[in-house]
Design a protein around this motif. Structure first.
Motif, mmCIF file in Angstrom:
data_model
loop_
_atom_site.group_PDB
_atom_site.id
_atom_site.type_symbol
_atom_site.label_atom_id
_atom_site.label_comp_id
_atom_site.label_asym_id
_atom_site.label_seq_id
_atom_site.Cartn_x
_atom_site.Cartn_y
_atom_site.Cartn_z
ATOM 1 N N LYS A 64 29.211 -16.841 -56.861
ATOM 2 C CA LYS A 64 30.374 -16.334 -57.592
ATOM 3 C C LYS A 64 31.116 -15.264 -56.801
ATOM 4 C CE LYS A 64 27.682 -12.957 -60.294
ATOM 5 N NZ LYS A 64 27.241 -12.598 -61.664
ATOM 6 N N ALA A 65 30.449 -14.675 -55.809
ATOM 7 C CA ALA A 65 31.087 -13.659 -54.971
ATOM 8 C C ALA A 65 31.699 -14.267 -53.713
ATOM 9 C CB ALA A 65 30.061 -12.597 -54.579
ATOM 10 N N TYR A 66 31.578 -15.583 -53.540
ATOM 11 C CA TYR A 66 32.152 -16.251 -52.376
ATOM 12 C C TYR A 66 33.666 -16.346 -52.518
ATOM 13 C CZ TYR A 66 27.777 -18.005 -50.292
ATOM 14 O OH TYR A 66 26.554 -18.110 -49.667
ATOM 15 N N SER A 67 34.368 -16.246 -51.413
ATOM 16 C CA SER A 67 35.800 -16.534 -51.391
ATOM 17 C C SER A 67 35.997 -18.036 -51.524
ATOM 18 C CB SER A 67 36.419 -16.047 -50.087
ATOM 19 O OG SER A 67 35.912 -16.806 -48.993
ATOM 20 N N LEU A 68 37.254 -18.454 -51.744
ATOM 21 C CA LEU A 68 37.538 -19.886 -51.846
ATOM 22 C C LEU A 68 37.128 -20.612 -50.562
ATOM 23 C CD1 LEU A 68 38.780 -22.345 -53.223
ATOM 24 C CD2 LEU A 68 41.022 -21.608 -52.395
ATOM 25 N N GLY A 69 37.422 -20.002 -49.425
ATOM 26 C CA GLY A 69 37.060 -20.614 -48.163
ATOM 27 C C GLY A 69 35.555 -20.751 -47.996
ATOM 28 N N MET A 70 34.791 -19.737 -48.428
ATOM 29 C CA MET A 70 33.328 -19.801 -48.341
ATOM 30 C C MET A 70 32.779 -20.892 -49.259
ATOM 31 S SD MET A 70 32.528 -15.713 -48.198
ATOM 32 C CE MET A 70 30.740 -15.837 -48.113
ATOM 33 N N LYS A 71 33.399 -21.040 -50.434
ATOM 34 C CA LYS A 71 32.972 -22.101 -51.348
ATOM 35 C C LYS A 71 33.223 -23.480 -50.731
ATOM 36 C CE LYS A 71 33.606 -19.391 -55.572
ATOM 37 N NZ LYS A 71 34.444 -19.160 -56.774
ATOM 38 N N GLY B 148 42.004 -23.209 -48.551
ATOM 39 C CA GLY B 148 41.509 -21.847 -48.749
ATOM 40 C C GLY B 148 40.959 -21.174 -47.520
ATOM 41 N N ASP C 120 41.054 -19.529 -43.662
ATOM 42 C CA ASP C 120 41.984 -18.869 -42.750
ATOM 43 C C ASP C 120 42.089 -19.726 -41.481
ATOM 44 O OD1 ASP C 120 39.677 -18.410 -41.249
ATOM 45 O OD2 ASP C 120 39.492 -16.326 -41.883
#
Length: 322
Positions: free
Chosen positions: A148-155, A179, A181
């Protein structure tokens, strides 16, 4: 489905993915996919290209057996879908419409849970495979962090790691760089190339023309639910004439001369003047610019791109960011 039967199915010439008149009409009458004939060659990185809303995700959902077509057929790894879903999906890794994650679990624990739900997965090598998948998508340092603490890119990366837990014959990715960079985009594109070099067929849906040109060997273009064209990326734009480009500190004068000499669709953008290449000898056009006192710093015809091909085939604009 054993390896021999699957490979035999692919040798029929129908490709790893093959559809015939595939159609999906939703309740209310919306026609999302209209008579799609698609062939994805084995070993290709196949770009499935189209603006948002063109029917890409609906097509992928039918290919993966998530929804049934209204009419037509779809074969994946030589087997009919959705009828052969249970036999086919163990050989397919997929990331569709973003990953479904348990927010209260860490990235590592999400993958452990997903892997344990796979009846074909060997529990003795589970932790090693999860660690390898996390490392492959650049999430090793964040493996213990709650999803839940992941950014969209990490997800997105974690979803891709889930698709890579087992060796796959086919990898289906729906907007995989969403998502991310620019650095993350480059890393995922490099990973796609690496997977393809290992023999995995990659089916990559995207609305980014730039992405398709960089990583794909083949592509299909969708617009308003219909297939516009498909083929090798190097051939899709081959029949489209490129743009004449003149670089000059005198753009207004250059534009005037080009129009006088019959060049159509002249566009001025700072020190670049572009237009449709005219019939006849380009050297004469360059000479006319010089004779008119235009200081020509660059003159030539740029190779047509997928964007040019899309515009020529559909008359529509396109999101070309990437």
């Amino acid at each position: 489905m054993d390896e021999a039967s699957a490979t035999a199915g692919e040798r029929t010439g129908d490709g790893v993915i093959h559809t015939r008149a595939l159609t999906k009409r939703f309740r209310g009458g919306q026609l999302a996919v209209d008579g799609l004939d698609l062939t994805v060659p084995a070993g290709s990185v196949f770009g499935f290209l189209g603006p948002n809303g063109s029917g890409k995700t609906t097509t992928i959902r039918m290919l993966m057996g998530l929804i049934e077509p209204t009419s037509g057929t779809a074969h994946v790894l030589g087997r009919p879908m959705p009828r052969a879903t249970r036999a086919v999906l163990p050989y397919v890794g997929a990331l569709i419409e973003g990953p479904a994650l348990y927010g209260f679990l860490s990235g590592r624990d999400n993958l452990l849970r997903l892997d344990s739900a796979d009846p074909t997965a060997d529990p003795r090598t589970r932790r090693a495979r999860v660690t390898a998948a996390l490392d492959r998508v650049g999430l090793a340092a964040a493996a213990g962090k709650k999803a839940k603490a992941y950014s969209l890119g990490m997800k997105q990366r974690l979803g891709l790691a889930a698709a890579l837990l087992q060796p796959r014959r086919l990898l289906v990715l729906d907007e995989p760089t969403n998502g991310l960079d620019p650095q993350g985009m480059r890393e995922i594109r490099a990973l796609v190339r690496e997977l393809a070099s290992d023999g995995t067929t990659v089916f990559l849906s995207s609305h980014l023309l730039d992405e398709i040109e960089q990583v794909c060997t083949h592509a299909a273009v969708m617009a308003r639910g219909r297939l516009v064209t498909q083929g090798a990326v190097t051939e899709l734009a081959a029949g489209i004439r490129g743009r004449l480009v003149v670089t000059t500190p005198d753009p207004a004068d250059a534009a005037r001369v080009l129009k006088e000499r019959g060049v159509a669709d002249v566009v001025v953008d700072e020190d670049r003047v572009t237009g449709e290449p005219p019939e006849g000898e380009l050297a004469d056009l360059n000479a006319a610019l010089v004779a008119a006192g235009v200081r020509v710093r660059g003159f030539g015809v740029e190779r047509a791109t997928l964007e040019d091909a899309f515009m020529a085939l559909t008359g529509e604009g396109f999101d070309v960011a990437g």
